[in-house]
Design an enzyme around this catalytic site. Structure first.
Site, PDB file in Angstrom:
ATOM      1  CE  LYS A  52     118.957 108.398 119.032  1.00 54.60           C
ATOM      2  NZ  LYS A  52     117.493 108.466 119.062  1.00 54.60           N
ATOM      3  CD  GLN A  96     114.697 109.550 116.529  1.00 56.48           C
ATOM      4  OE1 GLN A  96     115.616 108.799 116.811  1.00 56.48           O
ATOM      5  NE2 GLN A  96     114.426 110.638 117.238  1.00 56.48           N
ATOM      6  CG  ASP A 119     114.654 105.223 123.018  1.00 57.18           C
ATOM      7  OD1 ASP A 119     115.716 105.755 123.405  1.00 57.18           O
ATOM      8  OD2 ASP A 119     114.164 105.412 121.885  1.00 57.18           O
TER       9      ASP A 119
END
Ligand code: NDP
Length: 293
Positions: A52, A96, A119
């Site tokens: 990412k 994450q 997200d």
């Protein structure tokens, strides 16, 4: 059979994002800035976060990687998230997962500002998705929608069967495929480990989306001739011929299923890359303040 080429489509999307970012820079507008929080040293998480960050660099976004030890307390992590929320230079924040067992994923997701939740996991953004209001869509389902759209795959009136009901993939995917727009307007069946006659239900699918986490579980006995098969699974299996000692495979037994399909995604080179593309598009939308002015 047509291969749904996540590599090619995600690289198109990255080029579009790079162009818009360069234009923003030239116009003196804010360049998108993504922050990623990584807790501990989980191997796959390290790989995901570094790809990412690398993608941000490639397309001209700013990025910040915040690493914390596995032993960080929940309260300390929430305080770090709050700092990012209050930092005007950062547009988007991802944490994450998985997180260590002593940290509540729900509390973490609820602490991220909805305006920076690229997200799409904050309950407010989940609620907006359910109500079909404009918001950050979760990156993996968003990536799959982009793939369906760019290949102009018909979804209206189709039976879409999803295997797996996780909060990050299966459940939001079911909502999005049932929405009254394109891609969507499918008749959706959401299946899970308690589903009876999974094979029979999957054989009815015009569009089959597998998000299970079980290498090669979807075999030809579960797939109708001409189906569109989207393989979300990313599983590491041992492979002594590889330097790393493992290789990545999906939830679909690709070699046996592909001959039956009209379209199918490969693993790697399918949904994984589209997920990163979805995240990057969300980060640009956050910088543009599309949803939270
Ligand atoms: P979860 O483990 O959170 O969910 C798995 C789902 O599969 C659950 O709903 C579970 O059912 C269901 N399931 C498990 N076994 C069976 C079975 N035998 N029959 C039917 N259903 C079953 O997984 P995720 O959604 O987080 O991830 C799924 C896969 O996708 C993983 O391989 C993951 O690595 C990958 N992934 C890939 C991404 C990408 O970018 N391509 C992004 C996110 C994930 P139940 O709810 O009943 O337990």
């Amino acid at each position: 059979m047509v291969l749904l080429d996540g590599k090619a489509i995600s690289s198109q999307i990255r080029a579009e994002l790079a162009e818009e970012t360069a234009q923003r820079r030239a116009q003196g507008l804010k360049v998108p800035h993504l922050a990623a929080i990584l807790v501990g040293n989980d191997g796959p998480s390290e790989t995901y976060v570094s790809s990412k960050v690398k993608t941000c660099q490639e397309i001209g976004f700013e990025s910040t990687l915040l690493r914390f030890d596995h032993s960080i307390s929940e309260a300390a992590l929430l305080a770090e998230i709050q700092k990012v929320n209050e930092n005007p230079s950062i547009d988007g924040l991802i944490v994450q997962v998985p997180l260590p067992a002593h940290i509540s994923v729900d509390k973490v997701m609820e602490t991220i500002s909805p305006a920076k939740d690229v997200d799409g996991f904050h309950p407010i953004n989940v609620g907006k998705t359910v109500k079909n209001l404009p918001t950050f869509l979760p990156a993996t389902p968003y990536g799959i929608l982009m793939l369906l759209k760019r290949y102009e795959i018909e979804t209206q009136g189709k039976h879409c069967v999803i295997i797996g009901r996780s909060q990050i993939v299966g459940t939001p995917m079911s909502i999005l495929m049932a929405r009254n727009e394109y891609p969507g307007n499918s008749t959706v069946t959401l299946t899970h480990s308690k589903t009876r006659d999974l094979d029979g239900i999957c054989r009815q699918a015009d569009i089959l989306i597998a998000a299970i986490g079980r290498p090669g579980m979807v075999g030809p006995e579960m797939v109708k001739q001409g189906a569109v098969v989207i393989d979300v699974g990313i599983n590491r299996i041992e492979d002594s011929s590889k330097k790393s000692g493992f290789r990545l495979v999906g939830d679909v037994d690709f070699d046996r299923v592909a001959p039956l399909c009209s379209y199918i995604t490969p693993v790697p080179g399918g949904v994984g890359l589209m997920t990163i593309a979805g995240l990057m598009r969300n980060t640009l939308k956050a910088a543009r303040k599309d949803f939270y002015p």
